[in-house]
Design a protein around this motif. Structure first.
Motif, PDB file in Angstrom:
ATOM      1  N   LEU A 231       0.808  -1.217   0.000  1.00 22.92           N
ATOM      2  CA  LEU A 231       0.000   0.000   0.000  1.00 22.92           C
ATOM      3  C   LEU A 231       0.842   1.268   0.000  1.00 22.92           C
ATOM      4  O   LEU A 231       0.488   2.268  -0.629  1.00 22.92           O
ATOM      5  CB  LEU A 231      -0.915   0.021   1.230  1.00 22.92           C
ATOM      6  CG  LEU A 231      -2.073  -0.965   1.250  1.00 22.92           C
ATOM      7  CD1 LEU A 231      -2.671  -1.046   2.655  1.00 22.92           C
ATOM      8  CD2 LEU A 231      -3.145  -0.555   0.239  1.00 22.92           C
TER       9      LEU A 231
ATOM     10  N   LEU B  92      -8.829   3.728   3.248  1.00 21.66           N
ATOM     11  CA  LEU B  92      -8.179   3.654   1.945  1.00 21.66           C
ATOM     12  C   LEU B  92      -8.792   4.653   0.972  1.00 21.66           C
ATOM     13  O   LEU B  92      -8.119   5.118   0.048  1.00 21.66           O
ATOM     14  CB  LEU B  92      -8.296   2.232   1.384  1.00 21.66           C
ATOM     15  CG  LEU B  92      -7.544   1.139   2.165  1.00 21.66           C
ATOM     16  CD1 LEU B  92      -7.715  -0.210   1.490  1.00 21.66           C
ATOM     17  CD2 LEU B  92      -6.061   1.481   2.303  1.00 21.66           C
TER      18      LEU B  92
ATOM     19  N   THR C  24      -0.142   3.072   7.318  1.00 24.47           N
ATOM     20  CA  THR C  24      -0.538   1.718   6.896  1.00 24.47           C
ATOM     21  C   THR C  24      -0.665   0.798   8.103  1.00 24.47           C
ATOM     22  O   THR C  24      -1.556  -0.049   8.150  1.00 24.47           O
ATOM     23  CB  THR C  24       0.442   1.110   5.870  1.00 24.47           C
ATOM     24  OG1 THR C  24       1.721   0.887   6.462  1.00 24.47           O
ATOM     25  CG2 THR C  24       0.586   1.999   4.647  1.00 24.47           C
TER      26      THR C  24
END
Length: 387
Positions: A276, A350, A287
């Motif tokens: 990510l 996200l 993250t």
């Protein structure tokens, strides 16, 4: 306790040094220790000229880098400052830094900042060794975050396509580390606290990481106790230098330097973070805020009995009562991590980082290795819940 006794106790717990064999010659820690620790490490290494590697914000918006420059100038070892290391250590920045390193004739790097300049410095030294041969040259790391990159032998950076790449060698571990909490006072709150959650991630995943011996796992328990205690305290009072120093030591304990017989990856939360982070521009501390709690909840169902026991054991160190069930204790730990993220004001999604929802299955497959991995379907679900 008298004032003198209290001062002595605090000094003993916040100041000191530690040395290890091979590359790492010493860790110096304590508020204000930079003035004596840096000259001492330079002398130990026999360094003649240093290149400071750091980021633009730290150089332009704080006096931290100037303090380091002044110490190097006082000891006639200052070569130059390279302050163009961006987030996730882009390869273009590393190449520029390597050229400056050669141009000034430096024989040591002093990395100042978070994981990006520290990893970039490792990469510079790696490429320098590839080009010039001979013994590896050294880095002295002065971290201003809690990401703990200074305790590893690997360097992660971003290639031209935005993908995470790593190089690794025992000789890339910093030769000296300076933990001076006074230098962290200018670190932005969100960066400081989120990298603290990265340290939580290290400590938790070391509890089920292959090849980690029990003494190191008990260090992780102590790290978690202090991280859960002092991260909220540091948020409440950002000027509390003692809390910051204890957090730096907890970060050290979360990723204690250790020689392993073979490579051993940390765990699923880190694997997801790597996929990510660079690709979507998400800081690694964030993250960890996203992935650690749901990964621990997953481990309640999929981990081995031994790994569950280690995870469940965290509750004792957090002074939280057991549920009476190992599996439920692991789920409770997941909830405690999630609550810590919330208390620190670090909840995110996200969606905020513009990660396309349709990328979830690809990210999951990359993190676990393949779509045939037993955890793959659950990881896809985890990512879906993070939007």
């Amino acid at each position: 306790m008298s004032g003198l006794d209290k001062a002595t106790t605090e000094s003993a717990s916040l100041h000191g040094s530690y040395a290890w064999t091979d590359t790492l010659k010493g860790v110096q820690f304590g508020p204000g220790c930079i003035t004596t620790a840096l000259p001492k490490l330079l002398t130990t290494l026999g360094a003649k000229k240093a290149l400071i590697v750091t980021g633009r914000s730290l150089r332009e918006k704080t006096d931290v880098v100037k303090k380091v420059e002044d110490i190097l100038k006082q000891h006639d070892t200052f070569g130059a400052t390279f302050h163009e290391i961006g987030q996730h250590s882009p390869i273009a920045d590393i190449r520029k830094g390597h050229q400056v390193f050669k141009n000034v004739g430096a024989d040591v790097i002093v990395a100042v900042g978070g994981g990006s300049p520290i990893d970039a410095s490792k990469a510079i030294l790696y490429f320098h060794h590839q080009e010039k041969g001979g013994p590896y040259l050294h880095q002295i790391a002065i971290p201003t975050t809690l990401s703990a990159a200074e305790y590893t032998i690997g360097a992660g950076y971003t290639d031209e396509e935005g993908k995470k790449v790593a190089v690794s060698s025992p000789e890339l571990a910093p030769a000296g580390i300076i933990l001076d909490a006074e230098l962290t006072l200018a670190t932005p709150e969100r960066l400081w606290l989120s990298t603290g959650m990265r340290a939580v991630d290290h400590a938790v995943e070391n509890l089920y990481r292959p090849l980690i011996p029990p003494p190191v796992k008990y260090l992780c328990y102590s790290a978690l106790a202090d991280l859960f205690k002092y991260l909220p305290q540091s948020k409440a009072d950002s000027s509390d230098v003692a809390a910051r120093q204890k957090l730096q030591i907890a970060s050290w304990m979360s990723l204690w330097p250790i020689k392993l017989e073979k490579y051993s990856a940390l765990g699923l939360s880190h694997a997801l973070g790597h996929k990510l982070g660079a690709t979507y521009g998400i800081p690694h501390g964030i993250t960890s805020c996203l992935t650690l709690a749901p990964v621990v909840a997953l481990k309640a169902d999929t981990a081995s009995d031994e790994d569950k026991e280690w995870l469940a054991g965290v509750l004792f160190y957090l002074r939280k009562p057991s549920t009476g069930s190992v599996t439920e204790d692991v789920r409770k730990l997941s909830k405690e991590i999630d609550q810590l993220v919330a208390n620190l004001g670090l909840r995110s999604t996200l969606t905020e980082y513009k990660v396309p929802r349709e990328d979830g299955s690809k990210i999951a497959a990359l993190a676990v290795g393949s779509t045939s991995d037993p955890e793959y379907p659950r990881v896809v679900e985890i990512l879906e819940e993070l939007y």
